[in-house]
Design a protein around this motif. Sequence first.
Motif, PDB file in Angstrom:
ATOM      1  N   GLY A   1       0.804  -1.364  -0.061  1.00  0.00           N
ATOM      2  CA  GLY A   1      -0.008   0.007   0.052  1.00  0.00           C
ATOM      3  C   GLY A   1       1.008   1.247  -0.033  1.00  0.00           C
ATOM      4  O   GLY A   1       1.959   1.396  -0.006  1.00  0.00           O
ATOM      5  N   SER A   2       0.291   2.381   0.074  1.00  0.00           N
ATOM      6  CA  SER A   2       0.942   3.674   0.105  1.00  0.00           C
ATOM      7  C   SER A   2       1.317   4.123   1.492  1.00  0.00           C
ATOM      8  O   SER A   2       0.699   3.613   2.219  1.00  0.00           O
ATOM      9  CB  SER A   2      -0.103   4.953  -0.463  1.00  0.00           C
ATOM     10  N   ARG A   3       2.350   4.838   1.416  1.00  0.00           N
ATOM     11  CA  ARG A   3       2.842   5.504   2.734  1.00  0.00           C
ATOM     12  C   ARG A   3       3.599   6.796   2.449  1.00  0.00           C
ATOM     13  O   ARG A   3       3.910   7.166   1.451  1.00  0.00           O
ATOM     14  CB  ARG A   3       3.717   4.567   3.531  1.00  0.00           C
ATOM     15  N   LYS A   4       3.661   7.556   3.684  1.00  0.00           N
ATOM     16  CA  LYS A   4       4.463   8.824   3.468  1.00  0.00           C
ATOM     17  C   LYS A   4       5.859   8.383   3.690  1.00  0.00           C
ATOM     18  O   LYS A   4       6.158   7.430   4.328  1.00  0.00           O
ATOM     19  CB  LYS A   4       4.112   9.805   4.565  1.00  0.00           C
ATOM     20  N   VAL A   5       6.834   9.293   3.104  1.00  0.00           N
ATOM     21  CA  VAL A   5       8.122   9.020   2.891  1.00  0.00           C
ATOM     22  C   VAL A   5       9.052  10.150   3.135  1.00  0.00           C
ATOM     23  O   VAL A   5       8.697  11.264   2.763  1.00  0.00           O
ATOM     24  CB  VAL A   5       8.724   8.189   1.742  1.00  0.00           C
ATOM     25  N   ASP A   6      10.176  10.115   3.801  1.00  0.00           N
ATOM     26  CA  ASP A   6      10.932  11.424   3.820  1.00  0.00           C
ATOM     27  C   ASP A   6      11.842  11.328   2.876  1.00  0.00           C
ATOM     28  O   ASP A   6      12.810  10.583   2.994  1.00  0.00           O
ATOM     29  CB  ASP A   6      11.705  11.304   5.461  1.00  0.00           C
ATOM     30  N   LEU A   7      11.987  11.967   1.737  1.00  0.00           N
ATOM     31  CA  LEU A   7      12.774  11.728   0.621  1.00  0.00           C
ATOM     32  C   LEU A   7      14.333  12.099   0.985  1.00  0.00           C
ATOM     33  O   LEU A   7      15.371  11.582   0.453  1.00  0.00           O
ATOM     34  CB  LEU A   7      12.161  13.061  -0.382  1.00  0.00           C
ATOM     35  N   ALA A   8      14.581  13.054   2.039  1.00  0.00           N
ATOM     36  CA  ALA A   8      15.661  13.479   2.245  1.00  0.00           C
ATOM     37  C   ALA A   8      16.529  12.420   2.996  1.00  0.00           C
ATOM     38  O   ALA A   8      17.958  12.262   2.874  1.00  0.00           O
ATOM     39  CB  ALA A   8      15.820  14.618   3.198  1.00  0.00           C
ATOM     40  N   ALA A   9      15.977  11.195   3.671  1.00  0.00           N
ATOM     41  CA  ALA A   9      16.680  10.358   4.143  1.00  0.00           C
ATOM     42  C   ALA A   9      16.186   8.945   3.826  1.00  0.00           C
ATOM     43  O   ALA A   9      16.532   7.829   3.998  1.00  0.00           O
ATOM     44  CB  ALA A   9      16.031  10.169   5.674  1.00  0.00           C
ATOM     45  N   SER A  10      15.810   8.852   2.522  1.00  0.00           N
ATOM     46  CA  SER A  10      15.497   7.769   1.646  1.00  0.00           C
ATOM     47  C   SER A  10      15.755   7.509   0.370  1.00  0.00           C
ATOM     48  O   SER A  10      16.172   8.557  -0.278  1.00  0.00           O
ATOM     49  CB  SER A  10      13.828   7.683   1.568  1.00  0.00           C
ATOM     50  N   PRO A  11      16.214   6.413   0.083  1.00  0.00           N
ATOM     51  CA  PRO A  11      16.527   6.129  -1.423  1.00  0.00           C
ATOM     52  C   PRO A  11      15.734   6.565  -2.342  1.00  0.00           C
ATOM     53  O   PRO A  11      15.881   6.721  -3.712  1.00  0.00           O
ATOM     54  CB  PRO A  11      16.849   4.683  -1.494  1.00  0.00           C
ATOM     55  N   PHE A  12      14.388   6.749  -2.022  1.00  0.00           N
ATOM     56  CA  PHE A  12      13.005   7.415  -3.040  1.00  0.00           C
ATOM     57  C   PHE A  12      13.436   8.703  -3.391  1.00  0.00           C
ATOM     58  O   PHE A  12      12.821   9.204  -4.280  1.00  0.00           O
ATOM     59  CB  PHE A  12      11.991   7.003  -2.631  1.00  0.00           C
ATOM     60  N   GLY A  13      14.525   9.312  -2.720  1.00  0.00           N
ATOM     61  CA  GLY A  13      14.798  10.715  -2.818  1.00  0.00           C
ATOM     62  C   GLY A  13      15.902  10.917  -4.001  1.00  0.00           C
ATOM     63  O   GLY A  13      16.394  11.963  -4.330  1.00  0.00           O
ATOM     64  N   ALA A  14      16.737   9.824  -4.496  1.00  0.00           N
ATOM     65  CA  ALA A  14      17.740   9.727  -5.422  1.00  0.00           C
ATOM     66  C   ALA A  14      17.383  10.602  -6.573  1.00  0.00           C
ATOM     67  O   ALA A  14      16.428  10.506  -7.319  1.00  0.00           O
ATOM     68  CB  ALA A  14      18.156   8.164  -5.756  1.00  0.00           C
ATOM     69  N   GLY A  15      18.241  11.448  -6.865  1.00  0.00           N
ATOM     70  CA  GLY A  15      17.951  12.273  -8.114  1.00  0.00           C
ATOM     71  C   GLY A  15      17.217  13.554  -8.034  1.00  0.00           C
ATOM     72  O   GLY A  15      16.926  14.284  -8.807  1.00  0.00           O
ATOM     73  N   LEU A  16      16.545  13.862  -6.993  1.00  0.00           N
ATOM     74  CA  LEU A  16      15.689  14.799  -6.587  1.00  0.00           C
ATOM     75  C   LEU A  16      16.504  16.089  -6.050  1.00  0.00           C
ATOM     76  O   LEU A  16      17.354  16.010  -5.398  1.00  0.00           O
ATOM     77  CB  LEU A  16      14.650  14.525  -5.703  1.00  0.00           C
ATOM     78  N   ARG A  17      16.067  17.183  -6.137  1.00  0.00           N
ATOM     79  CA  ARG A  17      16.760  18.468  -6.087  1.00  0.00           C
ATOM     80  C   ARG A  17      16.609  18.527  -4.363  1.00  0.00           C
ATOM     81  O   ARG A  17      15.580  18.145  -3.552  1.00  0.00           O
ATOM     82  CB  ARG A  17      16.389  19.628  -6.545  1.00  0.00           C
ATOM     83  N   LYS A  18      17.526  19.300  -3.794  1.00  0.00           N
ATOM     84  CA  LYS A  18      17.622  19.809  -2.366  1.00  0.00           C
ATOM     85  C   LYS A  18      16.306  20.466  -1.976  1.00  0.00           C
ATOM     86  O   LYS A  18      15.873  21.372  -2.823  1.00  0.00           O
ATOM     87  CB  LYS A  18      18.789  20.249  -1.797  1.00  0.00           C
ATOM     88  N   GLY A  19      15.855  20.403  -0.646  1.00  0.00           N
ATOM     89  CA  GLY A  19      14.665  21.111  -0.576  1.00  0.00           C
ATOM     90  C   GLY A  19      13.199  20.399  -0.366  1.00  0.00           C
ATOM     91  O   GLY A  19      12.025  20.871   0.088  1.00  0.00           O
TER      92      GLY A  19
END
Length: 513
Positions: free
Chosen positions: A126-144
């Motif tokens: 299922g779906s969930r909230k994620v902290d992009l700054a601390a997760s591999p799911f944030g790879a390639g995304l801009r800071k902020g």
Amino acid sequence: MESTTNCDLLVIGGGVNGCGIARDAAGRGLKVVLAEQNDLASGTSSASTKLIHGGLRYLEHYEFRLVREALAERDVLLDGAPHIMWPLRFVLPHDSGLRPAWLIRAGLFLYDWLGYMPGRKSRLPGSRKVDLAASPFGAGLRKGLFAGFVYSDGWVDDARLVTLCARQAADLGADIRVRTHVSAARRDGDRWRATLSDRIGGQQSEISARAIVNAAGPWVMQTLSSVLGSNAPATLKLVKGSHIVVPRHYVGEHAYIFQNDDRRIVFAIPYEQRFTLIGTTDVVYDGDPGRVAINQDEIEYLCRAVNRYLDTPIAPADVVWSYAGVRPLYDDGAENASETTRDYVLEIDAAADGAPVLSIFGGKITTFRRLAEHALEKLAPFFPGMKPAWTAKTTLPGGELDGASGDFEGFVLRLQKRFAFVPPEHLHGMARRQGGRALKFLDGAKSLDDLGPHFGAGLYGAEVDLMVAEEWARTSGDILYRRSKLGLHIGLNDQAALGGYLTSRHGLGKVAN
């Protein structure tokens, strides 16, 4: 003209809807002929975003029936073709200037709830909230970008899905004719008499059918008026969707779904190991569907949309490939192309005591199987002896893998053990394209020489022979961009060698599309 072929159902159009209907009808005992004017999946069906999904954004337009049906189909399809479909996690970064976080969370809760099927355990988390700054799911995304949401849907090789539906239809007795144009059709009492023209050899043939399915996609209205001589019972809106492919832009096997400031969304998806697929656009289209192409404005739009989120911007010069298709959507009166319904409408025209024609308006890849069932429900009064629906629990060709289990990676490992002389990455590609059908050309091989010439990226002559003999491939383009996506990996010299092989071994010359 050749002698007349009698059949129950003539299907016009070799896209996902036409091949899906031909497959279902053949399995119910109907004698089926399918005519496609170009190659299978040469139009809209190979120009999708290649997703098996409910359509998260459709919830904003209150299309709950469509979303629920699509989510139910998502699991059915993932079970039936593990070689060409697989689960995919989607990451939605939150932009506080667009939809509020509570609205996204509520939408994802509803999406999960609509996807729940009593008595059936989904393979998708299922779906969930994620902290992009601390997760591999944030790879390639801009800071902020800190907050995001993760949910599940699926990936599909769209063109191979169409081919495998056609293959299963043929295995059940259907006559599949590619590069064959239906040039004319008229009612003759309780039957249709149609003239078919072979676009390669020029021969003409006649079909006598009890019913016609008009699944011509963007050409559905033209087919109704010019070929079938019927008035259009519904209206069509043609909407162009374009995609770009760039070198792999981030680490990870997840996809991104990016919100744009025009309230549209754009996907960025891992593609063919080395690339990222970005799309799509929504542009009302009034040109020739056979000549659709991406334009510079669309390329720049897609780059801008993803650059709101990426740490390293993408420029138009980074695009290594692009494609565009025309979606034949049912015109529900929506002014914005993005808001036009993706649901389907089936309209039947049956003169008094005359032969019926069923026309397909709209639809999406994910719901093709249910659309086929609904189409045959509409035609059932004309075929009282037709067998019941059967496709919900049936695998597509190759989906049985090697019969040991439905675990794709386990299947690949067993192939690598049995055929250790084949490079592992080549076996993986064969398994992805063919599933258990790869054993048709691997069984009996003792060395790479037994697989014939190698055209690069794991494409060998033996698989090409199978694509020609059993998948209606006629050109190198059919093989490199629809039976596979190896055109992204194989150089021009090897592509030319493939063309020469098709000519020398199979007598196939250059044909359109």
